[in-house]
Design an enzyme around this catalytic site. Structure first.
Site, short mmCIF file in Angstrom:
data_model
loop_
_atom_site.label_atom_id
_atom_site.label_comp_id
_atom_site.label_asym_id
_atom_site.label_seq_id
_atom_site.Cartn_x
_atom_site.Cartn_y
_atom_site.Cartn_z
N HIS A 31 -27.00 -26.51 -16.75
CA HIS A 31 -28.34 -26.30 -17.31
C HIS A 31 -28.52 -27.09 -18.60
CE1 HIS A 31 -29.54 -23.02 -14.55
NE2 HIS A 31 -28.24 -23.03 -14.35
N ASP A 76 -35.79 -23.14 -19.67
CA ASP A 76 -34.99 -23.11 -18.45
C ASP A 76 -35.50 -21.99 -17.55
OD1 ASP A 76 -32.80 -22.50 -16.66
OD2 ASP A 76 -31.52 -23.64 -18.02
C1 UDX Z 1 -24.82 -24.74 -11.07
C2 UDX Z 1 -25.28 -24.84 -9.61
O1 UDX Z 1 -24.18 -25.10 -8.77
C3 UDX Z 1 -26.33 -25.86 -9.44
O2 UDX Z 1 -26.68 -26.05 -8.10
C4 UDX Z 1 -27.50 -25.43 -10.22
O3 UDX Z 1 -28.57 -26.29 -9.99
C5 UDX Z 1 -27.10 -25.36 -11.69
O4 UDX Z 1 -25.99 -24.47 -11.84
P1 UDX Z 1 -22.81 -26.45 -11.51
O5 UDX Z 1 -21.95 -25.69 -10.58
O6 UDX Z 1 -22.31 -26.62 -12.86
O7 UDX Z 1 -24.28 -25.90 -11.61
O8 UDX Z 1 -23.03 -27.89 -10.82
P2 UDX Z 1 -24.00 -29.06 -11.16
O9 UDX Z 1 -25.41 -28.66 -11.02
O10 UDX Z 1 -23.55 -30.18 -10.33
O11 UDX Z 1 -23.76 -29.39 -12.70
C6 UDX Z 1 -22.52 -29.79 -13.21
C7 UDX Z 1 -22.76 -30.71 -14.39
O12 UDX Z 1 -21.53 -30.88 -15.07
C8 UDX Z 1 -23.24 -32.10 -13.96
O13 UDX Z 1 -24.26 -32.54 -14.81
C9 UDX Z 1 -21.99 -32.98 -14.12
O14 UDX Z 1 -22.29 -34.29 -14.52
C10 UDX Z 1 -21.19 -32.26 -15.16
N1 UDX Z 1 -19.75 -32.42 -14.94
C11 UDX Z 1 -19.13 -31.86 -13.88
C12 UDX Z 1 -19.02 -33.13 -15.86
O15 UDX Z 1 -19.57 -33.68 -16.80
N2 UDX Z 1 -17.69 -33.25 -15.68
C13 UDX Z 1 -17.02 -32.73 -14.64
O16 UDX Z 1 -15.79 -32.90 -14.59
C14 UDX Z 1 -17.78 -32.00 -13.69
#
Ligand code: UDX
Length: 453
Positions: free
Chosen positions: A18, A108
Site C-alpha cells: 500500500h 487508501d
Molecule cells: C497485498 C496484496 O497481495 C495485493 O494484491 C494487494 O493489492 C496489496 O496488498 P503484497 O502481498 O505485498 O500486497 O503484494 P504486492 O501488491 O505485489 O506488493 C508488494 C510490493 O513490495 C511491490 O510494490 C514490490 O515491488 C515490493 N517488493 C516485493 C519489494 O520491493 N521487494 C521484494 O523483495 C518483494
C-alpha cells in the site's frame, strides 16, 4: 497568506503493498506542482523518504509496532479508525493554521473513515484503489447485492459487466470461503459502501489495461485511472528519472542483487517473490526449491521470513545457480536486463510492475485478489502462464519447471514476450505526457490549483 498551490494529504495503510503505490502517486502529484504530505503511522514513518513529498505521522493506537502489537486484526482496524480519525484531523488543523491549508485527502481504500474526516473539514475526498479496477468492481457488486456470498462451488461461470466470464477458482480468495478472512472481507466490503460518495475514485491501473471495465463502470463510480505508479526511470530505462525507492519496511539487499545480476546473461534469470504478506508452507517451499533446480535456470529468490522453510540440501546447493535474499528492491530487479521471467504471487503491485516493465510471468497466486490477477495475466493480457495447484493445493516441482520452461523457451514464449513488450509500451504511453493516466492526473491537479488560486 495562503499558499496558492493545492495541498493534498495522501493517507496510506501501513503495509508495503500500500505504501509503495501511494507514495509513488504522491510523488507524481508533487511533480505536477501540488504540495503533498504523505500521512502514515508512527511505526512506518521512519521507513519512508522523499525529497518532494512531506511525511507526517498519524496514530493507529499502536505506535511501537503497529499491527503486530494489536490483539487481533479487528482490534487493530477499530483502533486505527478511532485514533487515526482524530490524529488525521489534528494534522489537518495544524496545516490549516499554517500557510498551506489542506484542500483534499487522497486515502487508501482500506481506510474509508478518512472520507468522514474530509467531509468534517469541507474538503475534497478521494479514494485510492490499490487493487485492479476489475477486482474492485467484484467487491462493489457484492456490496450492492448483485452477487451473494459465499459464491457456490458449483457455480460454473459468473458474468459481471466489463469482466470476462469468471470460474470460481478465478475469484478473489475471500469470496468462495468468506469465513477464512472475515475481518478483511468486512473491511473490503465496508469501503465499497462509500465509493460513490468520493469526489474521485483513483485506481492504480490504466484505461487501456481494463478498458471494458472502465466502460462498464462509467456513470456508476467517479473512476479515474492514474497508474501505473511505477516510477518512469524503471519503465523506460532511457529516461533518467528518480530511482530512489522511497519506502522499504525490510532491509534491502539491493547492492548484492544488482552485483549478482550484472554477472548473468540478458533475460536468463528467473526472479521469484511472493510479496510482503503471503506465507508459503514448508511443503510448497520444498517444491519451489526443487522445481527451480530442475528447470536448470539461474534464479533470484526472495525468501523474506520463509528462509528456514527451504530444505537445507537446496540451500547448500544454490551457490553458482542462484541467489537467495530476504528482500530486495523489486523494481531494480525487474528492470534489470538479466531478468527474463518473474514467478510471482500476483499481488496487484507485483503484477502491474512486471507488466509495465515488460517481464513475462509465471503466476503463482496465494490468496486475496491474486487468483483473479493470475487469470488476467494468462488469459486476458497473455503475458504469462498460471501454475496449477494439485489436489493438495500445492504447485508441484514438475508444474513449476514446466511453467518456467513455457515462459522462457516454450511454444508460447514468443507470443508472451511480444505481449509483454506491447503492454510495457502501452503502460509507458499512459503515464507519459498526453497519455490517458497523465491527462487524468493533470485534470485533478488543475482542479485543485484553480480552486486554490
Ligand atoms: C497485498 C496484496 O497481495 C495485493 O494484491 C494487494 O493489492 C496489496 O496488498 P503484497 O502481498 O505485498 O500486497 O503484494 P504486492 O501488491 O505485489 O506488493 C508488494 C510490493 O513490495 C511491490 O510494490 C514490490 O515491488 C515490493 N517488493 C516485493 C519489494 O520491493 N521487494 C521484494 O523483495 C518483494
Amino acid at each position: 497568506m495562503n499558499n496558492q498551490r493545492g495541498h493534498v494529504i495522501v493517507l496510506t495503510y501501513p503495509a508495503q503493498g500500500h505504501i509503495n503505490p501511494l507514495l509513488q502517486f504522491a510523488k507524481r502529484l508533487a511533480s505536477k506542482g501540488l504540495k503533498v504530505t504523505l500521512a502514515t503511522t508512527h511505526y512506518t514513518v521512519k521507513s519512508i523518504h522523499s525529497a518532494t513529498v512531506g511525511v507526517e505521522p498519524i496514530s493507529d493506537g499502536f505506535d511501537e509496532a503497529g499491527f503486530k502489537q494489536a490483539p487481533s486484526l479487528e482490534a487493530y482496524l477499530d483502533s486505527f479508525k478511532s485514533v487515526g480519525s482524530k490524529t488525521l484531523a489534528e494534522l489537518i488543523s495544524k496545516f490549516n493554521d499554517s500557510a498551506s491549508p489542506v484542500n483534499c485527502i487522497v486515502y487508501d481504500s482500506l481506510l474509508p473513515w478518512a472520507l468522514h474526516v474530509a467531509r468534517q473539514f469541507g474538503i475534497y475526498g478521494a479514494v485510492f484503489l490499490t487493487n485492479s479496477a476489475s477486482v474492485c468492481s467484484m467487491y462493489w457488486h457484492i456490496h450492492h447485492g448483485h452477487l451473494t456470498l459465499p459464491v457456490k462451488q458449483e457455480t460454473e461461470q459468473l458474468l459481471l459487466p466489463g469482466l470476462p466470464p469468471l470460474g470460481i477458482s478465478n475469484l478473489p480468495g475471500f469470496l468462495g470461503q468468506p469465513a477464512v478472512a472475515s475481518a478483511y472481507l468486512t473491511l473490503i466490503l465496508e469501503k465499497f459502501g462509500l465509493l460513490e460518495e468520493n469526489d474521485w475514485v483513483f485506481c492504480n491501473s490504466f484505461e487501456e489495461l481494463e478498458s471494458e471495465l472502465v466502460k462498464a463502470m462509467k456513470g456508476l463510480w467517479p473512476l479515474v485511472m492514474t497508474g501505473p505508479t511505477v516510477p518512469s526511470a524503471y519503465l523506460d530505462q532511457q529516461i533518467n528519472g528518480d530511482r530512489t525507492y522511497g519506502a522499504s519496511l525490510w532491509e534491502l539487499s539491493s547492492d548484492q542483487c544488482l552485483r549478482w545480476l550484472e554477472t548473468q546473461p540478458p533475460k536468463s534469470v528467473v526472479y521469484v517473490s511472493f510479496g510482503s504478506m503471503a506465507d508459503i508452507t514448508s511443503q510448497q517451499a520444498e517444491e519451489i526449491a526443487w522445481g527451480l533446480i530442475a528447470s536448470n535456470v539461474h534464479f533470484l529468490l526472495v525468501a523474506r521470513n520463509s528462509g528456514d522453510k527451504f530444505p537445507s540440501s537446496f540451500l547448500n546447493s544454490v551457490q553458482g545457480r542462484g541467489l537467495i535474499v530476504p528482500w530486495c528492491n523489486q523494481l531494480e530487479v525487474l528492470a534489470h536486463p538479466a531478468v527474463g521471467c518473474f514467478v510471482t504471487h500476483c499481488g496487484w503491485n507485483s503484477t502491474l510492475e512486471a507488466l509495465s516493465i515488460g517481464v513475462p510471468m509465471v503466476a503463482f497466486p496465494q490468496w486475496s485478489d491474486q487468483p483473479t490477477n493470475a487469470m488476467f495475466v494468462e488469459e486476458l493480457w497473455r503475458v504469462g502462464v498460471k501454475a496449477k495447484k494439485n489436489k493438495e493445493g500445492i504447485v508441484s516441482r514438475d508444474e513449476l519447471e514446466m511453467c518456467i520452461m513455457e515462459v522462457m523457451v516454450g511454444t508460447k514464449s514468443e507470443e508472451i514476450k511480444e505481449n509483454a513488450s506491447k503492454w510495457r509500451k502501452l503502460a509507458i504511453r499512459a503515464v507519459s505526457s498526453g497519455g490517458s493516466s497523465d491527462k487524468n492526473i493533470n485534470e485533478f491537479v488543475g482542479k485543485l490549483m484553480k480552486e486554490r488560486g
